[in-house]
Design a protein around this motif. Structure first.
Motif, mmCIF file in Angstrom:
data_model
loop_
_atom_site.group_PDB
_atom_site.id
_atom_site.type_symbol
_atom_site.label_atom_id
_atom_site.label_comp_id
_atom_site.label_asym_id
_atom_site.label_seq_id
_atom_site.Cartn_x
_atom_site.Cartn_y
_atom_site.Cartn_z
ATOM 1 N N UNK A 117 4.949 11.358 -9.034
ATOM 2 C CA UNK A 117 4.015 10.249 -8.912
ATOM 3 C C UNK A 117 4.621 9.148 -8.063
ATOM 4 N N UNK A 118 3.840 8.587 -7.173
ATOM 5 C CA UNK A 118 4.293 7.433 -6.394
ATOM 6 C C UNK A 118 4.085 6.177 -7.230
ATOM 7 N N UNK A 119 5.179 5.486 -7.510
ATOM 8 C CA UNK A 119 5.119 4.290 -8.348
ATOM 9 C C UNK A 119 4.772 3.042 -7.546
ATOM 10 N N UNK A 120 5.295 2.971 -6.303
ATOM 11 C CA UNK A 120 5.102 1.783 -5.478
ATOM 12 C C UNK A 120 5.428 2.140 -4.035
ATOM 13 N N UNK A 121 5.031 1.271 -3.118
ATOM 14 C CA UNK A 121 5.375 1.425 -1.708
ATOM 15 C C UNK A 121 5.770 0.058 -1.171
ATOM 16 N N UNK A 122 6.955 -0.027 -0.569
ATOM 17 C CA UNK A 122 7.419 -1.250 0.078
ATOM 18 C C UNK A 122 7.039 -1.146 1.551
ATOM 19 N N UNK A 123 5.947 -1.810 1.918
ATOM 20 C CA UNK A 123 5.439 -1.703 3.282
ATOM 21 C C UNK A 123 6.336 -2.416 4.287
ATOM 22 N N UNK A 124 7.072 -3.417 3.842
ATOM 23 C CA UNK A 124 7.983 -4.128 4.746
ATOM 24 C C UNK A 124 9.219 -3.288 5.066
ATOM 25 N N UNK A 125 9.780 -2.661 4.033
ATOM 26 C CA UNK A 125 10.986 -1.856 4.231
ATOM 27 C C UNK A 125 10.673 -0.394 4.557
ATOM 28 N N UNK A 126 9.390 -0.056 4.563
ATOM 29 C CA UNK A 126 8.951 1.301 4.868
ATOM 30 C C UNK A 126 9.577 2.315 3.905
ATOM 31 N N UNK A 127 9.319 2.079 2.602
ATOM 32 C CA UNK A 127 9.861 2.938 1.564
ATOM 33 C C UNK A 127 8.762 3.346 0.585
ATOM 34 N N UNK A 128 8.697 4.633 0.277
ATOM 35 C CA UNK A 128 7.833 5.135 -0.792
ATOM 36 C C UNK A 128 8.708 5.316 -2.023
ATOM 37 N N UNK A 129 8.298 4.692 -3.120
ATOM 38 C CA UNK A 129 9.140 4.648 -4.321
ATOM 39 C C UNK A 129 8.551 5.547 -5.401
ATOM 40 N N UNK A 130 9.360 6.511 -5.832
ATOM 41 C CA UNK A 130 8.976 7.417 -6.913
ATOM 42 C C UNK A 130 9.921 7.167 -8.092
ATOM 43 N N UNK A 131 9.689 7.796 -9.243
ATOM 44 C CA UNK A 131 10.620 7.601 -10.368
ATOM 45 C C UNK A 131 12.041 8.057 -10.062
ATOM 46 N N UNK A 132 12.201 8.899 -9.037
ATOM 47 C CA UNK A 132 13.505 9.510 -8.798
ATOM 48 C C UNK A 132 14.121 9.169 -7.438
ATOM 49 N N UNK A 133 13.351 8.545 -6.532
ATOM 50 C CA UNK A 133 13.864 8.406 -5.177
ATOM 51 C C UNK A 133 13.147 7.273 -4.444
ATOM 52 N N UNK A 134 13.751 6.877 -3.331
ATOM 53 C CA UNK A 134 13.138 5.932 -2.392
ATOM 54 C C UNK A 134 13.117 6.632 -1.039
ATOM 55 N N UNK A 135 11.922 6.967 -0.572
ATOM 56 C CA UNK A 135 11.767 7.822 0.600
ATOM 57 C C UNK A 135 11.346 6.974 1.795
ATOM 58 N N UNK A 136 12.145 6.998 2.847
ATOM 59 C CA UNK A 136 11.851 6.196 4.033
ATOM 60 C C UNK A 136 10.866 6.927 4.947
ATOM 61 N N UNK A 137 10.173 6.152 5.763
ATOM 62 C CA UNK A 137 9.198 6.741 6.679
ATOM 63 C C UNK A 137 9.105 5.899 7.959
ATOM 64 N N UNK A 138 8.633 6.538 9.006
ATOM 65 C CA UNK A 138 8.230 5.838 10.227
ATOM 66 C C UNK A 138 6.714 5.707 10.289
ATOM 67 N N UNK A 311 -8.332 4.979 11.708
ATOM 68 C CA UNK A 311 -8.097 4.920 10.262
ATOM 69 C C UNK A 311 -6.779 4.213 9.939
ATOM 70 N N UNK A 312 -6.341 3.364 10.862
ATOM 71 C CA UNK A 312 -5.124 2.587 10.642
ATOM 72 C C UNK A 312 -5.471 1.309 9.873
ATOM 73 N N UNK A 313 -4.591 0.913 8.985
ATOM 74 C CA UNK A 313 -4.795 -0.288 8.186
ATOM 75 C C UNK A 313 -4.273 -1.512 8.928
ATOM 76 N N UNK A 314 -4.286 -2.645 8.255
ATOM 77 C CA UNK A 314 -3.754 -3.876 8.833
ATOM 78 C C UNK A 314 -2.246 -3.802 9.032
ATOM 79 N N UNK A 315 -1.592 -2.825 8.411
ATOM 80 C CA UNK A 315 -0.153 -2.623 8.564
ATOM 81 C C UNK A 315 0.066 -1.537 9.627
ATOM 82 N N UNK A 316 0.794 -1.850 10.709
ATOM 83 C CA UNK A 316 0.989 -0.874 11.778
ATOM 84 C C UNK A 316 1.601 0.432 11.272
ATOM 85 N N UNK A 317 1.067 1.533 11.788
ATOM 86 C CA UNK A 317 1.560 2.882 11.476
ATOM 87 C C UNK A 317 1.354 3.294 10.026
ATOM 88 N N UNK A 318 0.476 2.600 9.329
ATOM 89 C CA UNK A 318 0.088 2.979 7.971
ATOM 90 C C UNK A 318 -1.408 3.284 7.998
#
Length: 422
Positions: A117-138, A311-318
């Motif tokens: 399950x995705x718990x949170x997403x840090x749009x500034x740091x470009x991180x997807x946060x799960x219970x077990x990991x912090x996954x970076x993305x471009x 289908x891009x949001x107000x946040x670039x590349x999201x």
């Protein structure tokens, strides 16, 4: 006897919805001009949500970019299709036929799948946060589906009588309730449009009526619709209700649910109260709660605003695709599939710096069973003019019940699943 109290021009309804989407545009953010193209070997794409939109994005990306990192995240261990699930409820399609494991995506296409399950997403740091990991993305593609727009006080009712508009367990339990139903009054409600899969409630009502008539149950369906009549294939559904199931149902239009009396099994509406033995109250819907949590969905919005053609949001590349986005395409599996492929093309352009040819005509097909042997269908083509920001819908319906349309329905679904899971 079936009651149709109001009237509406369904084609005008669809065209009006498309016009509304096309006039609410967000300025296009062309990051291909602002940033250097990333190396295809270093770029990371994370996709949240493994439904039609998410899997289609991943597959199209891998087809275009063999070397990039693609990570697909979903809380469910396997894919379950909502399209065709009414056929399972109607008792002539196996649940297993709707299910596909995600793991082969890794073995066949080198797409990493994380079952969490995705718990949170840090749009500034470009991180997807799960219970077990912090996954970076471009690049981030969000396709998390819908949430039910209900009060906390109603939660217990919807556990007891699931809407079954989210894939998986809800359908299994609703089928169990149907199998245990031996007669009495059934209440099905339809929320105001838009909601997930426009024809689905009307197909479900027809197949539940087919279910009870085939078993010769002493039952009556109160079909309560907040809309003025079926929002798609109106003629076909109404003919089916009158000609196949006359005397088994009341179809009550322009009526919304005010309250659910769980103690006495009564649905209270703007057009009277309806007691039930079995209920399938389909609540209003909105974007996934995750999108509200991370700030892409404002508190007064139901759907995430995205740029019309990317289908891009107000946040670039999201990007937000599928049912959570406010787009000109209907909230359907086929619509999400198309959006996923479009977004994959856009991401490819930004990674490689090379322009791809974009489709100028998009088509959405909708099939609906109205009995155990017959189906109706519709298709909507969207002619796109990106320079003028104009979308022209062309809608066609085949409202004649046909056995041949059933065959096409099955072939359509199997074709999508082959494309997604190979």
């Amino acid at each position: 006897m079936l009651k149709n109290k109001l009237n509406v021009n369904r084609r005008q309804f669809l065209a009006g919805s498309v016009a509304l989407a096309a006039t609410n545009l967000i300025p296009d953010v062309s990051l291909a001009k602002e940033e250097a193209a990333k190396s295809t070997k270093s770029a990371k794409v994370v996709i949240v949500g493994g439904g039609y939109g998410g899997v289609s994005t991943a597959r199209q990306l891998r087809k275009l970019l063999p070397d990039i990192s693609i990570t697909l995240i979903d809380k469910n261990p396997f894919f379950v299709s909502c399209p065709m699930s009414n056929l399972y409820l109607g008792d002539f399609y196996e649940f297993g036929n709707l299910c596909f494991p995600y793991e082969p995506l890794k073995a066949k296409y080198n797409i990493d799948f994380i079952n969490t399950k995705v718990m949170d997403i840090d749009l500034d740091k470009k991180l997807v946060i799960t219970p077990y990991d912090r996954i970076s993305y471009d690049f981030l593609v969000l396709s998390p589906g819908i949430s039910y727009d209900i009060d906390k006080s109603q939660k217990d009712f919807f556990i007891k009588y699931p809407p079954a508009f989210k894939p998986g367990g809800e359908h299994l339990y609703l089928k169990r309730l149907l199998e245990g139903f031996d007669g009495g009054d059934i209440v099905i409600t339809v929320p105001s449009y838009p909601y997930r899969c426009p024809p689905a409630p009307y197909e479900r009502a027809a197949l539940i009526l087919n279910y009870i008539t085939k078993r010769k149950l002493k039952a009556h369906l109160y079909f309560i619709d907040a809309n003025e009549r079926p929002v798609i294939n109106s003629e076909g559904f109404m003919k089916a209700y009158y000609e196949l199931y006359k005397g088994y149902a009341d179809y009550i239009t322009g009526t919304t649910v005010k309250e659910i009396d769980t103690a006495n099994n009564v649905v209270k509406t703007t057009n009277g109260d309806f007691k039930f033995k079995l209920a399938n109250v389909i609540p209003p819907m909105k974007a996934s709660k995750l999108l509200e949590k991370i700030g892409l969905l404002e508190s007064n919005q139901k759907w995430v605003e995205v740029e019309t053609f990317t289908f891009e949001t107000k946040v670039p590349n999201v990007f937000v695709i599928g049912d959570s986005a406010r787009t000109f395409l209907p909230k359907s599996g086929f619509g999400a599939n198309m959006q996923g492929k479009i977004v994959a093309n856009i991401i490819t352009e930004r990674i490689t710096g090379k322009k791809l040819k974009q489709e100028e005509l998009l088509m959405v097909l909708c099939y609906s069973m109205v009995s155990d042997k017959e189906a109706i269908m519709s298709e909507t083509s969207f002619k796109i003019n990106r320079e003028k920001n104009v979308i022209t819908p062309i809608h066609r319906e085949d409202n004649t019940r046909r056995e041949s349309t059933v065959k096409r329905y099955h072939e359509w679904a199997k074709g999508l699943w082959r494309e997604m899971f190979g």
